[in-house]
Design a protein around this motif. Structure first.
Motif, short mmCIF file in Angstrom:
data_model
loop_
_atom_site.label_atom_id
_atom_site.label_comp_id
_atom_site.label_asym_id
_atom_site.label_seq_id
_atom_site.Cartn_x
_atom_site.Cartn_y
_atom_site.Cartn_z
N PHE A 188 0.76 -1.26 0.08
CA PHE A 188 0.03 -0.16 0.05
C PHE A 188 0.78 1.22 0.03
O PHE A 188 0.70 2.23 -0.59
CB PHE A 188 -1.00 -0.09 1.25
N ASP A 189 1.88 0.95 0.96
CA ASP A 189 2.85 2.44 0.99
C ASP A 189 3.44 2.80 -0.08
O ASP A 189 4.21 3.81 -0.32
CB ASP A 189 3.53 2.33 2.34
N LYS A 190 3.92 1.57 -0.74
CA LYS A 190 4.82 1.79 -2.01
C LYS A 190 4.25 1.35 -3.34
O LYS A 190 4.86 0.72 -4.18
CB LYS A 190 5.94 0.70 -1.86
N SER A 191 2.86 1.57 -3.59
CA SER A 191 2.17 1.08 -4.59
C SER A 191 2.78 1.74 -6.03
O SER A 191 2.40 1.04 -6.92
CB SER A 191 0.75 1.83 -4.26
N ASP A 192 3.32 3.09 -5.93
CA ASP A 192 4.02 3.39 -7.38
C ASP A 192 4.75 2.49 -8.29
O ASP A 192 5.00 2.30 -9.33
CB ASP A 192 4.48 4.65 -7.17
N SER A 193 5.69 1.69 -7.28
CA SER A 193 6.61 0.89 -7.87
C SER A 193 5.99 -0.48 -8.55
O SER A 193 6.69 -1.08 -9.38
CB SER A 193 7.61 0.35 -6.78
N PHE A 194 4.72 -0.38 -8.45
CA PHE A 194 3.86 -1.85 -9.02
C PHE A 194 3.00 -1.29 -10.26
O PHE A 194 2.60 -2.01 -10.85
CB PHE A 194 3.23 -2.43 -8.01
N ILE A 195 2.81 -0.02 -10.22
CA ILE A 195 1.54 0.55 -11.22
C ILE A 195 2.36 1.03 -12.37
O ILE A 195 3.42 1.60 -12.48
CB ILE A 195 1.04 1.69 -10.55
N GLU A 196 1.82 0.37 -13.57
CA GLU A 196 2.44 1.04 -14.87
C GLU A 196 1.82 2.26 -15.33
O GLU A 196 2.28 2.94 -15.85
CB GLU A 196 1.96 -0.33 -16.01
N SER A 197 0.22 2.21 -15.08
CA SER A 197 -0.34 3.52 -15.40
C SER A 197 -1.51 3.78 -14.73
O SER A 197 -2.09 2.75 -14.08
CB SER A 197 -0.86 3.58 -16.85
N VAL A 198 -2.12 4.99 -14.49
CA VAL A 198 -3.20 5.38 -14.05
C VAL A 198 -4.14 6.22 -14.80
O VAL A 198 -3.66 7.14 -15.45
CB VAL A 198 -2.86 6.05 -12.50
N ARG A 199 -5.37 5.83 -14.73
CA ARG A 199 -6.34 6.67 -15.39
C ARG A 199 -7.55 7.05 -14.58
O ARG A 199 -7.99 6.27 -13.68
CB ARG A 199 -7.07 5.75 -16.63
N VAL A 200 -7.67 8.42 -14.61
CA VAL A 200 -8.59 8.85 -13.59
C VAL A 200 -9.99 8.77 -14.40
O VAL A 200 -10.08 9.42 -15.21
CB VAL A 200 -8.57 10.16 -13.10
N ILE A 201 -10.68 8.10 -13.74
CA ILE A 201 -12.19 7.81 -14.29
C ILE A 201 -13.15 8.83 -13.84
O ILE A 201 -13.84 9.57 -14.79
CB ILE A 201 -12.82 6.64 -13.84
N SER A 202 -13.25 9.49 -12.69
CA SER A 202 -13.90 10.40 -12.12
C SER A 202 -13.42 11.10 -10.96
O SER A 202 -12.86 10.39 -10.28
CB SER A 202 -15.18 10.06 -12.16
N GLU A 203 -13.55 12.32 -10.63
CA GLU A 203 -13.06 13.05 -9.66
C GLU A 203 -14.24 14.08 -9.20
O GLU A 203 -14.69 14.73 -10.16
CB GLU A 203 -11.77 13.72 -9.64
N ARG A 204 -14.49 14.24 -7.89
CA ARG A 204 -15.52 15.30 -7.56
C ARG A 204 -15.53 15.35 -6.13
O ARG A 204 -14.75 14.96 -5.48
CB ARG A 204 -17.09 14.67 -7.82
N ASN A 205 -16.09 16.66 -5.74
CA ASN A 205 -16.22 17.17 -4.51
C ASN A 205 -17.65 17.56 -3.97
O ASN A 205 -18.27 18.01 -5.03
CB ASN A 205 -15.11 18.41 -4.00
N THR A 206 -17.75 17.61 -2.77
CA THR A 206 -19.16 18.14 -2.23
C THR A 206 -19.25 19.69 -2.49
O THR A 206 -18.15 20.17 -2.61
CB THR A 206 -19.36 17.74 -0.80
N GLU A 207 -20.37 20.10 -2.71
CA GLU A 207 -20.46 21.53 -2.66
C GLU A 207 -20.07 22.24 -1.70
O GLU A 207 -19.45 23.52 -1.88
CB GLU A 207 -21.93 21.62 -2.78
#
Length: 134
Positions: free
Chosen positions: A87-106
């Motif tokens: 969990f703490d070193k997740s970047d070393s295992f990830i090839e790519s990340v795609r953001v599907i959605s992001e939102r915040n409350t009003e």
């Protein structure tokens, strides 16, 4: 005629051998995982909240991938070890990340992000083996 045929045969054979040797190097086997993370926005700092949510979602995706190889009781009993190593070193295992959605409350109190990751299967399995896990 036979020399021309022999040269052509050598070229085709060389191309086939090169393709055969290059295919495993062209791409590793990748796992796809989707994850969601919700974080509180402190002092209206949306940038920090986005960074924290992305880091948390990446870690969650990695832990989901690890769960493919371990049973539930192993995940529970080895939780802190897995948390620290994956969990703490997740970047070393990830090839790519795609953001599907992001939102915040009003009222800007909470930020949510949904991502899809492509994870290196070989790195994940290698890390599990280094820990002595199946």
């Amino acid at each position: 005629m036979s020399v021309n045929f022999l040269n052509r045969y050598k070229k085709y054979l060389l191309i086939l051998v090169m393709l055969f040797l290059a295919l495993p190097l062209m791409g590793q086997s990748l796992l796809q995982e989707r994850a969601e993370s919700k974080v509180l926005i402190n002092r209206e700092n949306l940038v920090r909240a986005k960074a924290e949510a992305l880091k948390d979602a990446k870690g969650t995706a990695i832990m989901q991938a690890v769960a493919r190889y371990l049973d539930y009781s192993s995940m529970v009993s080895l939780g802190p070890l897995l948390q620290n190593h994956f969990f703490d070193k997740s970047d070393s295992f990830i090839e790519s990340v795609r953001v599907i959605s992001e939102r915040n409350t009003e009222d800007l109190s909470e930020f949510t992000i949904n991502i899809e990751t492509r994870i290196f299967r070989s790195r994940l399995i290698s890390a599990l083996r280094k820990l002595g896990l199946p």
